[in-house]
Design an enzyme around this catalytic site. Structure first.
Site, short mmCIF file in Angstrom:
data_model
loop_
_atom_site.label_atom_id
_atom_site.label_comp_id
_atom_site.label_asym_id
_atom_site.label_seq_id
_atom_site.Cartn_x
_atom_site.Cartn_y
_atom_site.Cartn_z
N ASP A 127 -0.79 4.10 7.84
CA ASP A 127 0.63 4.14 7.46
C ASP A 127 1.54 4.53 8.64
OD1 ASP A 127 2.62 3.93 5.51
OD2 ASP A 127 1.45 5.03 4.03
N TRP A 162 5.29 -1.44 7.29
CA TRP A 162 6.34 -1.96 6.40
C TRP A 162 7.23 -3.02 7.07
CZ3 TRP A 162 7.70 3.56 7.44
CH2 TRP A 162 6.80 4.43 6.85
N GLY A 163 6.70 -3.71 8.08
CA GLY A 163 7.48 -4.77 8.72
C GLY A 163 8.34 -4.31 9.89
N ASP A 184 7.55 -0.83 0.10
CA ASP A 184 6.65 -0.66 -1.04
C ASP A 184 7.07 -1.50 -2.25
OD1 ASP A 184 5.58 1.19 0.63
OD2 ASP A 184 5.52 2.80 -0.85
C1 GAL Z 1 3.71 4.34 1.87
C2 GAL Z 1 2.88 3.08 1.77
C3 GAL Z 1 2.28 3.03 0.40
C4 GAL Z 1 1.43 4.26 0.17
C5 GAL Z 1 2.25 5.52 0.41
C6 GAL Z 1 1.40 6.77 0.37
O1 GAL Z 1 4.26 4.43 3.12
O2 GAL Z 1 3.67 1.96 2.03
O3 GAL Z 1 1.53 1.85 0.23
O4 GAL Z 1 0.32 4.22 1.05
O5 GAL Z 1 2.89 5.47 1.65
O6 GAL Z 1 2.14 7.94 0.57
#
Ligand code: GAL
Length: 374
Positions: A127, A162-163, A184
């Site tokens: 992430d 996230w792109g 998300d």
């Molecule tokens: C976001 C991610 C999600 C999930 C989440 C967990 O940044 O895009 O898919 O992993 O964090 O906290």
């Protein structure tokens, strides 16, 4: 080679969020096998955020599993998942903390990759929260890419920024096997529509070895679980699955496998759709018509000289989608058309050529597999 075709599996985030533990993972592993999902190709069981203690072990510097959620440690969980014939996935973050404020891998990349290898991990979702402002985003993915190569175990690298930073342009060079290209998803038609359609111009940045990931599916969640929103109806889930398959996106289920209905199970096990998604050539879908309309036609070349066609109505009114065969390269003068079989009903609708119009209800879709024919 990892990720020859879009990875398939299950990820805990959409349904469970923080509420993960050894029992939930074991039950999910059991259900993936008993319900035929492993046989259908869903092989990775990935634990997302919130699996560790809030701080690293002060002596070893390692991330440690939450002692209450995972009292027997992570290797025991991984062993169980492997004993079922599944592959095991872990989660970390390129920043100093994960998105839910657990330790991130920033400047601990090689140690953490080693730790995941010790767990027997086969997959790492990585992430992008808490990135130090001074750090270079692409470089952070290169670091973990290298760390995974050094860890002595083959681990699929699932990048999740996230792109950001025009990710589709460089992520393949960092060693990733799939990469999140969007923010998300939540469990609504609008979310899955906007996320997927935002990638129409990036579908060619997705090929064997590294696929464009438009997030975990929400199929069968009906608004329950961790990612919220209104939920979708069965037609909308059908459309979600069709789009993900046509777009060669990783198929990571996010709904609770233990309680997925028979209809939703049948949907995600649809052999024709999975065949389109997993086609070995991994060619991108392209817009055949409907750039300026809510009723869109997409085509995707498959191996064996086949062509998949998807009509999808993302609008709020029933409509009909259409395309000219010329626009997918089948000229009228050639005499060729496509003999089309409905991917959902397996029924042939015969040979279509030159121009095709197909009625599609609001939020619905139709998918065909076509063979070139006269
Ligand atoms: C976001 C991610 C999600 C999930 C989440 C967990 O940044 O895009 O898919 O992993 O964090 O906290």
């Amino acid at each position: 080679m990892l990720s020859k075709t879009p990875p398939m599996g299950f990820n805990t985030w959409n349904t469970f969020g923080r509420n993960i533990n050894e029992q939930v993972i074991k039950e999910t592993a059991d259900a993936m096998v008993e319900k035929g999902l492993l046989d259908a190709g869903y092989e990775y069981l990935v634990i997302d955020d919130c699996w560790s203690e809030r701080e690293r072990d002060p002596e070893t510097g390692k991330i440690v599993p939450d002692k209450i959620k995972f009292p027997n440690g992570m290797k025991a969980v991984s062993d169980y998942v492997h004993s079922k014939g599944l592959k095991f996935g872990m989660y970390s973050c390129a920043g100093t903390r994960t998105c839910d404020n657990y330790p991130g891998s920033y400047d601990h990349e090689f140690l953490d990759a080693q730790t995941f290898a010790e767990y027997g991990a086969d997959f790492l979702k990585y992430d992008f929260c808490f990135k130090p402002v001074s750090a270079d985003g692409p470089n952070l993915y290169r670091r973990m890419g290298m760390a995974l190569k050094a860890c002595g175990r083959e681990i699929l690298f699932s990048a999740c920024n996230w792109g950001n930073d025009d990710v589709s342009k460089w992520i393949r060079s960092a060693g990733a096997h799939m990469y999140r290209s969007t923010g998300d998803i939540n469990d609504s038609f609008a979310s899955m529509r906007d996320i997927s359609m935002s990638q129409i111009d990036n579908l060619a940045y997705s090929a064997p070895g590294c696929f464009n990931d438009i997030d975990m599916l929400t199929i069968g969640m009906y608004g329950k679980g961790n990612v919220g929103s209104t939920g979708c109806n069965d037609t909308e889930y059908k459309t979600q699955f069709a789009i993900w398959c046509m777009f060669s996106a990783p198929l990571m289920l996010g709904g609770d496998i233990r309680t997925l209905s028979d209809d939703m199970l049948a949907l995600v096990k649809n052999k024709n759709l999975i065949r389109i998604n997993q086609d070995e050539e991994g060619r991108p879908a392209f817009l055949a018509n409907g750039a300026n309309s809510k009723c869109k036609a997409f085509a995707k070349l498959l191996s064996n000289n086949e062509v998949a066609i998807m009509f999808v109505n993302i609008g709020e009114d029933d409509d009909s989608c259409n395309f000219y065969f010329e626009d997918i390269g089948i000229t009228a003068s050639s005499g060729f058309g496509l003999e089309l079989t409905d991917a959902f009903t397996n029924e042939s609708i015969g040979v279509k050529k030159e121009f095709m119009r197909f009625p599609v209800k609001a939020h619905d879709c139709a998918v065909f597999i076509g063979k070139l024919a006269k």
